[in-house]
Design a protein around this motif. Structure first.
Motif, mmCIF file in Angstrom:
data_model
loop_
_atom_site.group_PDB
_atom_site.id
_atom_site.type_symbol
_atom_site.label_atom_id
_atom_site.label_comp_id
_atom_site.label_asym_id
_atom_site.label_seq_id
_atom_site.Cartn_x
_atom_site.Cartn_y
_atom_site.Cartn_z
ATOM 1 N N ILE A 125 0.701 -1.185 -0.119
ATOM 2 C CA ILE A 125 0.058 -0.108 0.020
ATOM 3 C C ILE A 125 0.876 1.139 0.179
ATOM 4 O O ILE A 125 1.649 1.594 1.034
ATOM 5 N N ASP A 126 0.935 1.873 -1.011
ATOM 6 C CA ASP A 126 1.640 3.400 -1.228
ATOM 7 C C ASP A 126 3.047 3.259 -0.707
ATOM 8 O O ASP A 126 3.654 4.093 -0.057
ATOM 9 N N GLY A 127 3.726 2.265 -0.880
ATOM 10 C CA GLY A 127 5.061 2.535 -0.711
ATOM 11 C C GLY A 127 5.676 1.078 -1.399
ATOM 12 O O GLY A 127 5.121 -0.025 -1.773
ATOM 13 N N VAL A 128 7.026 1.215 -1.868
ATOM 14 C CA VAL A 128 7.605 0.192 -2.571
ATOM 15 C C VAL A 128 9.291 0.010 -2.487
ATOM 16 O O VAL A 128 9.753 -1.003 -1.949
ATOM 17 N N VAL A 129 10.047 1.020 -2.635
ATOM 18 C CA VAL A 129 11.536 0.942 -2.660
ATOM 19 C C VAL A 129 11.818 1.869 -1.625
ATOM 20 O O VAL A 129 11.193 3.113 -1.456
#
Length: 284
Positions: A125-129
């Motif tokens: 949810i609204d985050g990745v790296v």
């Protein structure tokens, strides 16, 4: 998903973490990781709407009701990733899924890239790296972080005379949230002290990181992920502007209306996220 929320404490040897358990014991094993300065109440609206999963929603170290790291220790991404592996060991889960929001999504990607054989699915949810930096800034950033560590502890935490004042402060935080969301986070994040209330979170969480990965290093985690992954992008969130990053991700992506905490701000947002994740987790 129905039934009471079970509260547990997990002694990992190097730190004790608090967690909330949702769903049937025989459901698909999922470890849920919240965002920076939040706590496991981040999932109290979303988790009950998910079906067929056993969710262990952690208070990450230094957050919520969990223990703080000892003096001299830090809160690096890989420290959180190690904590999650220790939790899985404690639970007897050789292979499991991750559901993460913001910082929790970043930790999930790092872990899924580091040990791809352990992770079955990624629900983000609204985050990745993690935030990245050029290698030419490494020494300067390290010096800034070391100086901040030396100064740490000289400024006391803010104390709010009334609980509502603390809730209003959280509403206006680095990432704004709804009043209801701030209230839910406050239930698990505040403690009574002389003169009122303060946040339980370790103040070291606000220190700058000593080391940031380069873009290439961050992408190396993405490239090693071997499981299905779904990324929810909030239309008014933190990722939507990073179109170049989103275009190179090999993940299924869904853009939904709402802000960075769309899964917590209101029931409508939680339902939209749940609809996506229920379909995602139902795939054989």
């Amino acid at each position: 998903m129905t039934g009471p929320i079970e509260q547990v404490r997990l002694n990992l040897g190097h730190v004790e973490l608090a967690a909330q358990l949702f769903g049937p014991a025989d459901g698909r094993p999922v470890i849920a990781l919240h965002g920076w300065l939040d706590n496991s109440n981040s999932f109290v609206r979303l988790a009950p709407k998910l079906t067929g999963v056993r969710i262990v929603a952690l208070d990450l170290a230094g957050h919520g009701l969990s223990g703080h790291r000892p003096p001299g220790a830090s809160y690096a991404l890989w420290d959180y990733a190690f904590d999650v592996l220790k939790v899985a060991e404690h639970l007897g889960w050789e292979r499991f899924s991750l559901m993460g929001h913001s910082l929790g999504a970043i930790v999930s990607v790092v872990l899924a890239g580091a040990v791809p054989e352990r992770i079955a699915r990624l629900a983000l949810i609204d985050g990745v790296v993690p935030p990245t930096a050029g290698v030419e800034d490494t020494a300067e950033r390290m010096g800034m972080a070391l100086q901040a560590q030396l100064r740490h502890g000289k400024k006391p935490k803010p104390v709010y005379a009334a609980l509502e004042q603390a809730v209003e402060a959280r509403m206006k935080g680095v990432v704004a949230v709804s009043r209801e969301a701030a209230g839910l986070l406050a239930q698990r994040g505040l403690e009574a002290v002389p003169g009122g209330f303060t946040w339980r979170s370790d103040s070291r969480l606000t220190l700058p990181s000593a080391l940031r990965l380069s873009d290439e290093q961050a992408q190396s985690f993405v490239r090693r992920i071997a499981c299905p992954a779904q990324l929810i992008v909030a239309a008014d969130g933190m990722l939507v502007r990073h179109t170049a990053l989103l275009e190179q991700l090999p993940f299924e992506q869904k853009q939904l209306p709402g802000g960075h905490h769309l899964h917590l701000n209101d029931e409508a947002g939680a339902s939209l996220v749940a609809d996506c994740f229920n379909r995602f987790f139902a795939i054989p």
